[in-house]
Write an enzyme that holds these catalytic residues in place. Structure first.
Site, PDB file in Angstrom:
ATOM      1  N   ASP A  24      -1.626  51.237 -59.934  1.00  0.00           N
ATOM      2  CA  ASP A  24      -0.489  51.760 -59.170  1.00  0.00           C
ATOM      3  C   ASP A  24      -0.766  53.219 -58.803  1.00  0.00           C
ATOM      4  O   ASP A  24      -1.808  53.517 -58.220  1.00  0.00           O
ATOM      5  CB  ASP A  24       0.791  51.568 -59.990  1.00  0.00           C
ATOM      6  CG  ASP A  24       2.065  51.884 -59.230  1.00  0.00           C
ATOM      7  OD1 ASP A  24       2.469  51.059 -58.382  1.00  0.00           O
ATOM      8  OD2 ASP A  24       2.646  52.954 -59.463  1.00  0.00           O
ATOM      9  N   TYR A  70      11.783  51.327 -50.577  1.00  0.00           N
ATOM     10  CA  TYR A  70      11.954  52.185 -51.748  1.00  0.00           C
ATOM     11  C   TYR A  70      11.244  53.531 -51.617  1.00  0.00           C
ATOM     12  O   TYR A  70      11.769  54.571 -52.055  1.00  0.00           O
ATOM     13  CB  TYR A  70      11.513  51.452 -53.014  1.00  0.00           C
ATOM     14  CG  TYR A  70      10.029  51.395 -53.272  1.00  0.00           C
ATOM     15  CD1 TYR A  70       9.432  52.240 -54.200  1.00  0.00           C
ATOM     16  CD2 TYR A  70       9.208  50.500 -52.578  1.00  0.00           C
ATOM     17  CE1 TYR A  70       8.059  52.199 -54.444  1.00  0.00           C
ATOM     18  CE2 TYR A  70       7.848  50.446 -52.817  1.00  0.00           C
ATOM     19  CZ  TYR A  70       7.281  51.293 -53.746  1.00  0.00           C
ATOM     20  OH  TYR A  70       5.923  51.260 -53.967  1.00  0.00           O
ATOM     21  N   TYR A  78       6.013  60.467 -54.797  1.00  0.00           N
ATOM     22  CA  TYR A  78       6.335  59.860 -53.496  1.00  0.00           C
ATOM     23  C   TYR A  78       6.756  60.938 -52.494  1.00  0.00           C
ATOM     24  O   TYR A  78       6.475  60.825 -51.296  1.00  0.00           O
ATOM     25  CB  TYR A  78       7.464  58.849 -53.654  1.00  0.00           C
ATOM     26  CG  TYR A  78       7.121  57.672 -54.533  1.00  0.00           C
ATOM     27  CD1 TYR A  78       6.578  56.504 -53.994  1.00  0.00           C
ATOM     28  CD2 TYR A  78       7.346  57.710 -55.908  1.00  0.00           C
ATOM     29  CE1 TYR A  78       6.275  55.409 -54.793  1.00  0.00           C
ATOM     30  CE2 TYR A  78       7.041  56.622 -56.718  1.00  0.00           C
ATOM     31  CZ  TYR A  78       6.496  55.485 -56.164  1.00  0.00           C
ATOM     32  OH  TYR A  78       6.189  54.404 -56.947  1.00  0.00           O
ATOM     33  N   HIS A 105       2.602  42.506 -60.112  1.00  0.00           N
ATOM     34  CA  HIS A 105       2.135  43.891 -60.005  1.00  0.00           C
ATOM     35  C   HIS A 105       1.594  44.473 -61.301  1.00  0.00           C
ATOM     36  O   HIS A 105       0.560  45.147 -61.307  1.00  0.00           O
ATOM     37  CB  HIS A 105       3.272  44.768 -59.481  1.00  0.00           C
ATOM     38  CG  HIS A 105       2.878  46.187 -59.225  1.00  0.00           C
ATOM     39  ND1 HIS A 105       1.930  46.547 -58.295  1.00  0.00           N
ATOM     40  CD2 HIS A 105       3.282  47.352 -59.803  1.00  0.00           C
ATOM     41  CE1 HIS A 105       1.779  47.857 -58.283  1.00  0.00           C
ATOM     42  NE2 HIS A 105       2.582  48.368 -59.197  1.00  0.00           N
TER      43      HIS A 105
END
Length: 363
Positions: A147, A196, A277, A342
């Site tokens: 990730d 998201y 992010y 995931h």
């Protein structure tokens, strides 16, 4: 990870590093425990050493076990060093020194207040300084990422290939920098404002929504997400269903696991992790000098066929029709695991342990 044995002493609610015995004494061992790729045991977890290392101006919490060539494990969102518990114990028993930090902003590592302090350059700077501390006599180390950890692993290889012997990366492919369009613009165009990543951009907004939902509930929602498609978080609607909707945990994730994660996120909050992010565009700007560059270390890539990343538009073709190989010329193998989502290293830890070991032992 398997469910806890009945009859083992009750899990204590005060979760700190000092309570690992209470947590891990409850855990099941699989029938295949004698495999060299076995899952962790309570005793093995207790042998993991924890310390704080000063790196790049912050204090970083590190979990480590074993001796030998270093394997640096880099976690993703919303996880911690703890997500590598199976790999730490297995690989350390096979002749490696496993090192798993809480990344900048996570868990027991410092979370700088400046929201712009979470670019890929900041994080890679942390990792290089960490390697100087934990592997001072090793010019190069092995790296494993998942990730966001995978993204940082790609960047570590891109910026400092001289420090990486080989890489096993999971879930997130390397994508070359597109000099013509910023990452957020691409995501908004492809998925809309409820995606998201886009919802995470406004400072404080998603943190407030997560606070209303509850930390433990948020973690369960994300960790159990198995839809092979994008995650949407419409404003004010949470995860799209009532917060009292029952969530059944998979066999690999126990209530104790969730409570450990929640104890750290309740203490530290989500702002640090979400700031990764928020720095997508700034990282894009700062990495302009590496436009068109390749990953020039040996790589093995693993992904589940139910992973939302694998099912993103164009990703399968990019992986299987030469795109990934073009930018990662030393890519030696791609493994797509059937029926796996995931959180691949937690869902199928023994298989992942074997993949890591089989690849690294060649070097």
């Amino acid at each position: 990870m398997m469910r806890a044995f009945k009859g083992v002493r009750a899990f204590v609610s005060s979760l700190t590093e000092d309570c690992f015995k209470a947590i891990h004494a409850k855990f099941h061992r699989r029938a295949s425990l004698l495999s060299p790729y076995k899952l962790y045991t309570a005793a093995a977890m207790e042998e993991i050493q924890h310390r704080t290392v000063t790196v790049n101006g912050i204090n970083m919490h590190v979990a480590e076990k074993g001796t030998g060539p270093v394997i640096l494990f880099l976690h993703g969102f919303p996880e911690l060093w703890y997500s590598w518990r199976h790999q730490i114990t297995a690989l350390s028993s096979l002749g490696y020194k496993a090192v798993a930090p809480d990344l900048r902003g996570y868990g027991d590592t410092d979370a700088p207040e400046d929201p712009n302090s979470y670019t890929s350059l900041h994080v890679v700077g942390d990792l290089v300084a960490l390697l100087d501390s934990v592997a001072p006599d090793q010019e190069k180390v092995f790296v494993v990422g998942h990730d966001w950890g995978a993204m940082m692993a790609w960047n570590l290889c891109l910026f400092r290939p001289d420090r990486v012997k080989a890489l096993v990366n999971m879930s997130v492919v390397f994508t070359p920098r597109n000099p013509k369009i910023k990452p957020l613009q691409t995501r908004r165009a492809g998925y809309g404002d409820d995606y998201y990543v886009c919802r995470f951009q406004e400072p404080g907004e998603i943190e407030a929504e997560f606070a209303q939902i509850g930390t433990e509930r948020v973690l369960k929602e994300i960790l159990t997400y198995r839809t092979p498609g994008p995650l949407y978080l419409p404003k004010g609607k949470g995860f799209g269903h009532p917060v009292d909707t029952p969530i059944s945990l998979p066999a690999w994730l126990s209530e104790e696991d969730v409570k450990y994660y929640a104890s750290k996120y309740e203490k530290k909050g989500f702002t640090g992790p979400v700031n990764y992010y928020r720095n997508l565009d700034l990282s894009w700007e700062l990495t302009a000098p590496w436009t068109g560059d390749q990953i020039k270390v040996p790589v093995k890539f693993l992904v589940g066929d139910q992973d939302l990343t694998y099912n993103a538009p164009g990703t399968k073709d990019y992986i299987h029709k030469g795109g990934l190989k073009k930018y990662v010329p030393l890519l030696e193998e791609v493994v797509v695991m059937e029926g796996v989502a995931h959180f691949i290293h937690e869902e199928k830890p023994e298989e992942i342990n074997k993949h890591i070991y089989d690849f690294f032992k060649k070097f």
